[in-house]
Scaffold this motif. Sequence first.
Motif, PDB file in Angstrom:
ATOM      1  N   GLY A 125       0.822  -1.204   0.000  1.00  0.00           N
ATOM      2  CA  GLY A 125       0.000   0.000   0.000  1.00  0.00           C
ATOM      3  C   GLY A 125       0.858   1.256   0.000  1.00  0.00           C
ATOM      4  O   GLY A 125       2.050   1.211  -0.320  1.00  0.00           O
ATOM      5  N   ILE A 126       0.270   2.380   0.368  1.00  0.00           N
ATOM      6  CA  ILE A 126       0.999   3.653   0.356  1.00  0.00           C
ATOM      7  C   ILE A 126       2.211   3.604   1.285  1.00  0.00           C
ATOM      8  O   ILE A 126       3.218   4.295   1.077  1.00  0.00           O
ATOM      9  N   LYS A 127       2.135   2.734   2.295  1.00  0.00           N
ATOM     10  CA  LYS A 127       3.238   2.573   3.244  1.00  0.00           C
ATOM     11  C   LYS A 127       4.508   2.090   2.544  1.00  0.00           C
ATOM     12  O   LYS A 127       5.626   2.442   2.926  1.00  0.00           O
ATOM     13  N   GLY A 128       4.336   1.278   1.477  1.00  0.00           N
ATOM     14  CA  GLY A 128       5.488   0.768   0.741  1.00  0.00           C
ATOM     15  C   GLY A 128       6.309   1.884   0.120  1.00  0.00           C
ATOM     16  O   GLY A 128       7.543   1.812   0.068  1.00  0.00           O
ATOM     17  N   ILE A 129       5.632   2.935  -0.368  1.00  0.00           N
ATOM     18  CA  ILE A 129       6.331   4.088  -0.944  1.00  0.00           C
ATOM     19  C   ILE A 129       7.001   4.903   0.154  1.00  0.00           C
ATOM     20  O   ILE A 129       8.170   5.288   0.047  1.00  0.00           O
ATOM     21  N   LEU A 130       6.264   5.151   1.233  1.00  0.00           N
ATOM     22  CA  LEU A 130       6.796   5.971   2.331  1.00  0.00           C
ATOM     23  C   LEU A 130       8.011   5.318   2.987  1.00  0.00           C
ATOM     24  O   LEU A 130       8.924   6.014   3.445  1.00  0.00           O
ATOM     25  N   ASN A 131       8.045   3.986   3.021  1.00  0.00           N
ATOM     26  CA  ASN A 131       9.195   3.284   3.609  1.00  0.00           C
ATOM     27  C   ASN A 131      10.463   3.475   2.784  1.00  0.00           C
ATOM     28  O   ASN A 131      11.579   3.393   3.309  1.00  0.00           O
ATOM     29  N   ASN A 132      10.307   3.714   1.467  1.00  0.00           N
ATOM     30  CA  ASN A 132      11.461   3.912   0.582  1.00  0.00           C
ATOM     31  C   ASN A 132      11.871   5.377   0.450  1.00  0.00           C
ATOM     32  O   ASN A 132      12.847   5.697  -0.229  1.00  0.00           O
ATOM     33  N   LEU A 133      11.121   6.255   1.086  1.00  0.00           N
ATOM     34  CA  LEU A 133      11.337   7.694   0.922  1.00  0.00           C
ATOM     35  C   LEU A 133      12.551   8.181   1.712  1.00  0.00           C
ATOM     36  O   LEU A 133      12.646   7.973   2.922  1.00  0.00           O
ATOM     37  N   VAL A 134      13.485   8.806   0.993  1.00  0.00           N
ATOM     38  CA  VAL A 134      14.648   9.441   1.624  1.00  0.00           C
ATOM     39  C   VAL A 134      14.477  10.947   1.467  1.00  0.00           C
ATOM     40  O   VAL A 134      14.502  11.474   0.351  1.00  0.00           O
ATOM     41  N   ILE A 135      14.296  11.651   2.572  1.00  0.00           N
ATOM     42  CA  ILE A 135      13.977  13.081   2.524  1.00  0.00           C
ATOM     43  C   ILE A 135      15.252  13.922   2.477  1.00  0.00           C
ATOM     44  O   ILE A 135      16.120  13.790   3.343  1.00  0.00           O
ATOM     45  N   PRO A 136      15.396  14.786   1.463  1.00  0.00           N
ATOM     46  CA  PRO A 136      16.582  15.647   1.351  1.00  0.00           C
ATOM     47  C   PRO A 136      16.696  16.634   2.516  1.00  0.00           C
ATOM     48  O   PRO A 136      15.689  17.031   3.113  1.00  0.00           O
ATOM     49  N   LYS A 137      17.934  17.039   2.820  1.00  0.00           N
ATOM     50  CA  LYS A 137      18.183  17.957   3.941  1.00  0.00           C
ATOM     51  C   LYS A 137      17.467  19.290   3.762  1.00  0.00           C
ATOM     52  O   LYS A 137      16.886  19.831   4.696  1.00  0.00           O
ATOM     53  N   ARG A 138      17.521  19.836   2.540  1.00  0.00           N
ATOM     54  CA  ARG A 138      16.905  21.154   2.323  1.00  0.00           C
ATOM     55  C   ARG A 138      15.393  21.101   2.486  1.00  0.00           C
ATOM     56  O   ARG A 138      14.755  22.088   2.855  1.00  0.00           O
TER      57      ARG A 138
END
Length: 414
Positions: free
Chosen positions: A329-342
Amino acid sequence: MKLFFFLLIIFSNTLIFAQDGIVKSYYINKNLRSEISYIAGILDGTSYWYHENGNLKEEKTYSQGKLNGWIRSYSEEGLLIEEFYVEDGIKDGLHKLYYNNGGLKEVRSYELGKLVKIVNIDFDENYIAPITAFKGGIRQESKRSKEQEFICPVEICPEPLGGMQSIYKRLKYPEHAKLYGLQGTVTILASIDTTGKVRSTKVVKGIGLGCDEAAKEAIEETRFYPGKDKGRAVETEVVLYVQFKLDELYTTANINKENVLSRNIEEPLNIDYSQPERSEPKVESQPKIDKTLELSKERKEEDSYKVSSLYKDDYFECSLDKCAMPVEGIKGILNNLVIPKRTIEKNITGIIEVMVTVDDNGYVRNTKVIKGLGSGADEAVEVAILETKFQPGMMNGENIRSDVLIKVPFRIEK
């Protein structure tokens, strides 16, 4: 004093020869080679380079001599093969590379010049680039070939992407025809659908010795601009003339000129594309048509990113019985998300809408941000989606390749 005059001469020459505006160069065939933008002798603005067939080869944006904007490269046929963004000379965001059929090949994620991640996508042999994929690189849509006349029953005839040259690139001169020195013109009637695909071909006039089949095969392997009638793409037929002409050196070296066969068409074709007159019944009164509804309908048809929803929930929207979705589900995408510093520094939050193409095996084939938040958040979500395994979309109980609009909630956990 001498030094002063010497410096003055150098300064004067610089002013005289400093280029300003658009500087153009040309190929020997007089086709445009490049359009380079200068301000006071310094690269500034968007510059263009072209293939010899007239299609765009590369575009770069400069600001005061430094790359600053989108950099894109295109194939001779007009398909995008590479694109990335540069800010003040530094790569930032996604660097995308494409296969020669237009399918996504590799995505490199950069953050202020630093390579963060690379995602590779396997070659998709079933992928056929939509006609819209050629719009960036094709610069011949409004041109009509002076050497080739297209005959069809609609206002604007279908034409090969890249002109007749794209057919000749695929044309194989049969060895048997070469042996006998056969030259001439094969006339083909081709049916082209609304996406520019060749549906069928028929030999109207041939010259034999394998040339007719070779002409058909070359046309069937070529993509076209679809024909248009009243501003809309329509499926229609078009008459194409494919010339077989031996190289003069080959003819002289291998064949006596007296034995060269020439089977050109002498008489005109009698293909009647005129529409029969219809006797319309006389109508005394007609219902009033709401033009705003008609306009709204046209806009929906033209907008390739609008989804006629059969399936819709908080995160996924598509025109199938069941949308393609991540296995988790949507959790699969959020688990792979790497958030940039800026993005963290700016505390970016909101919904990012991405149109995602998923094949019938559940592999992501392409992504395009429809509505973003900027500051690196959009690119981070695209990469996360590309790394996520999906369940394919379903229609009538079967897995199919499809597009799905995904609304990704982007927020920074504190």
